[in-house]
Design an enzyme around this catalytic site. Structure first.
Site, PDB file in Angstrom:
ATOM      1  N   LYS A   9     106.678  47.147  13.648  1.00  0.00           N
ATOM      2  CA  LYS A   9     106.780  47.845  12.358  1.00  0.00           C
ATOM      3  C   LYS A   9     107.727  47.087  11.418  1.00  0.00           C
ATOM      4  O   LYS A   9     108.446  46.160  11.847  1.00  0.00           O
ATOM      5  CB  LYS A   9     107.266  49.278  12.608  1.00  0.00           C
ATOM      6  N   TYR A  49      97.299  56.453  10.794  1.00  0.00           N
ATOM      7  CA  TYR A  49      98.071  57.651  11.117  1.00  0.00           C
ATOM      8  C   TYR A  49      97.338  58.943  10.743  1.00  0.00           C
ATOM      9  O   TYR A  49      97.978  59.976  10.556  1.00  0.00           O
ATOM     10  CB  TYR A  49      99.452  57.586  10.452  1.00  0.00           C
ATOM     11  N   PHE A  57     106.052  64.740   7.775  1.00  0.00           N
ATOM     12  CA  PHE A  57     106.585  63.381   7.684  1.00  0.00           C
ATOM     13  C   PHE A  57     105.522  62.351   7.305  1.00  0.00           C
ATOM     14  O   PHE A  57     105.829  61.169   7.175  1.00  0.00           O
ATOM     15  CB  PHE A  57     107.286  62.985   8.984  1.00  0.00           C
ATOM     16  N   ARG A  85     103.324  51.376  26.608  1.00  0.00           N
ATOM     17  CA  ARG A  85     104.051  52.570  26.152  1.00  0.00           C
ATOM     18  C   ARG A  85     105.386  52.702  26.899  1.00  0.00           C
ATOM     19  O   ARG A  85     106.383  53.120  26.326  1.00  0.00           O
ATOM     20  CB  ARG A  85     103.204  53.829  26.369  1.00  0.00           C
ATOM     21  N   THR A  91     109.357  58.060  21.777  1.00  0.00           N
ATOM     22  CA  THR A  91     109.196  58.041  20.307  1.00  0.00           C
ATOM     23  C   THR A  91     110.544  58.076  19.589  1.00  0.00           C
ATOM     24  O   THR A  91     110.761  57.326  18.637  1.00  0.00           O
ATOM     25  CB  THR A  91     108.340  59.248  19.861  1.00  0.00           C
ATOM     26  N   ARG A 102     112.657  50.500  22.302  1.00  0.00           N
ATOM     27  CA  ARG A 102     113.319  51.494  21.440  1.00  0.00           C
ATOM     28  C   ARG A 102     114.704  51.866  21.978  1.00  0.00           C
ATOM     29  O   ARG A 102     115.630  52.102  21.219  1.00  0.00           O
ATOM     30  CB  ARG A 102     112.426  52.725  21.291  1.00  0.00           C
ATOM     31  N   ASN A 112     111.384  53.251  14.478  1.00  0.00           N
ATOM     32  CA  ASN A 112     111.319  53.052  15.929  1.00  0.00           C
ATOM     33  C   ASN A 112     110.623  51.766  16.351  1.00  0.00           C
ATOM     34  O   ASN A 112     110.131  51.631  17.466  1.00  0.00           O
ATOM     35  CB  ASN A 112     110.787  54.302  16.641  1.00  0.00           C
ATOM     36  N   HIS A 115     104.743  50.186  17.371  1.00  0.00           N
ATOM     37  CA  HIS A 115     103.703  51.159  17.701  1.00  0.00           C
ATOM     38  C   HIS A 115     102.900  50.651  18.890  1.00  0.00           C
ATOM     39  O   HIS A 115     102.642  49.459  19.002  1.00  0.00           O
ATOM     40  CB  HIS A 115     102.751  51.343  16.512  1.00  0.00           C
ATOM     41  N   GLU A 126      91.898  51.766  17.500  1.00  0.00           N
ATOM     42  CA  GLU A 126      92.903  51.014  16.741  1.00  0.00           C
ATOM     43  C   GLU A 126      92.633  49.508  16.773  1.00  0.00           C
ATOM     44  O   GLU A 126      92.810  48.831  15.759  1.00  0.00           O
ATOM     45  CB  GLU A 126      94.310  51.346  17.263  1.00  0.00           C
TER      46      GLU A 126
HETATM   47  P1  ABT Z   1     103.692  55.442  17.058  1.00  0.00           P
HETATM   48  O1  ABT Z   1     103.608  54.344  18.078  1.00  0.00           O
HETATM   49  O2  ABT Z   1     104.194  54.962  15.737  1.00  0.00           O
HETATM   50  O3  ABT Z   1     102.407  56.201  16.956  1.00  0.00           O
HETATM   51  O4  ABT Z   1     104.793  56.394  17.643  1.00  0.00           O
HETATM   52  P2  ABT Z   1     104.609  57.363  18.888  1.00  0.00           P
HETATM   53  O5  ABT Z   1     103.212  57.359  19.387  1.00  0.00           O
HETATM   54  O6  ABT Z   1     105.684  57.069  19.881  1.00  0.00           O
HETATM   55  O7  ABT Z   1     104.938  58.763  18.236  1.00  0.00           O
HETATM   56  P3  ABT Z   1     104.049  59.629  17.265  1.00  0.00           P
HETATM   57  B1  ABT Z   1     104.213  61.158  17.631  1.00  0.00           B
HETATM   58  O8  ABT Z   1     102.647  59.145  17.299  1.00  0.00           O
HETATM   59  O9  ABT Z   1     104.711  59.362  15.882  1.00  0.00           O
HETATM   60  C1  ABT Z   1     104.071  58.613  14.889  1.00  0.00           C
HETATM   61  C2  ABT Z   1     105.085  58.198  13.867  1.00  0.00           C
HETATM   62  O10 ABT Z   1     105.590  59.317  13.210  1.00  0.00           O
HETATM   63  C3  ABT Z   1     106.991  59.282  13.211  1.00  0.00           C
HETATM   64  N1  ABT Z   1     107.477  60.633  13.397  1.00  0.00           N
HETATM   65  C4  ABT Z   1     106.988  61.378  14.417  1.00  0.00           C
HETATM   66  C5  ABT Z   1     108.439  61.108  12.543  1.00  0.00           C
HETATM   67  O11 ABT Z   1     108.862  60.390  11.613  1.00  0.00           O
HETATM   68  N2  ABT Z   1     108.898  62.372  12.731  1.00  0.00           N
HETATM   69  C6  ABT Z   1     108.451  63.164  13.752  1.00  0.00           C
HETATM   70  O12 ABT Z   1     108.906  64.293  13.885  1.00  0.00           O
HETATM   71  C7  ABT Z   1     107.447  62.639  14.648  1.00  0.00           C
HETATM   72  C8  ABT Z   1     106.897  63.475  15.777  1.00  0.00           C
HETATM   73  C9  ABT Z   1     107.412  58.392  14.332  1.00  0.00           C
HETATM   74  C10 ABT Z   1     106.272  57.448  14.473  1.00  0.00           C
HETATM   75  N3  ABT Z   1     106.486  56.207  13.766  1.00  0.00           N
HETATM   76  N4  ABT Z   1     107.221  55.783  12.976  1.00  0.00           N
HETATM   77  N5  ABT Z   1     107.641  55.025  12.238  1.00  0.00           N
HETATM   78 MG    MG Z   2     101.490  57.542  18.231  1.00  0.00          MG
END
Ligand code: ABT
Ligand code: MG
Length: 148
Positions: A9, A49, A57, A85, A91, A102, A112, A115, A126
């Site tokens: 990212k 997304y 968010f 993962r 996350t 992370r 974070n 992805h 994807e």
């Molecule tokens: P990704 O690999 O980016 O998809 O992250 P991951 O699968 O670990 O977590 P998910 B749940 O898919 O989050 C997607 C992106 O959304 C952000 N996020 C998520 C927030 O900002 N606030 C929240 O409460 C949650 C649940 C984190 C992830 N990416 N960024 N940047």
């Molecule tokens: Mg995700």
């Protein structure tokens, strides 16, 4: 052979962690079959997304991913989807174990670093959303028999 989509990212690129992150997947024994640095359009970010479209968010997530270049990658290997993962970690980087990407480098859920596809179906979707077939190299490194 199993494939997954990984994306460093904007924060990972800005913090000069591209080499460090790629190294972890190479050292594990996975094979890099697609790699490109790119500026993400809001259209692509929204598609990627889409599952989070209704979440509060979502707009800031799209802003973040389009704010600066990313490194998009496809990695291949036995069990690569779930293993990547694990290498990435939880996350929320504050909950991610040390030793994960992370856990070692992140603090905030909104920053974070990387992805990774979360399952076989999303991996397939994807990979084809981000890469054309012509952008993927079909190859087997000579080291493979020493890994599996
Ligand atoms: P990704 O690999 O980016 O998809 O992250 P991951 O699968 O670990 O977590 P998910 B749940 O898919 O989050 C997607 C992106 O959304 C952000 N996020 C998520 C927030 O900002 N606030 C929240 O409460 C949650 C649940 C984190 C992830 N990416 N960024 N940047
Ligand atoms: Mg995700």
């Amino acid at each position: 052979m199993e494939r997954t989509f990984l994306m460093i990212k904007p924060d990972g690129v800005q913090r000069n962690l591209v080499g460090e992150i790629i190294q972890r997947f190479e050292a594990k024994g996975f094979t890099l079959v697609g790699l490109k640095m790119m500026q993400v359009s809001s259209e692509l970010a929204e598609k990627h997304y889409a599952v989070h479209k209704e979440r509060p968010f979502f707009p800031s997530l799209v802003d973040f991913i389009t704010s600066s270049p990313v490194v998009a990658m496809v990695w291949q290997g036995e069990g690569v989807i779930a293993s990547a993962r694990k290498i990435i970690g939880a996350t929320n980087p504050l909950n991610a174990e040390p030793g994960t990407i992370r856990g070692d480098f992140g603090i905030s859920v909104g920053r974070n670093l990387i992805h990774g596809s979360d399952g076989p179906d999303t991996a397939k979707d994807e990979v084809s959303l981000w890469f054309s077939d012509a952008e993927l190299a079909n190859w087997t490194p000579a080291i493979t028999p020493w890994v599996v």
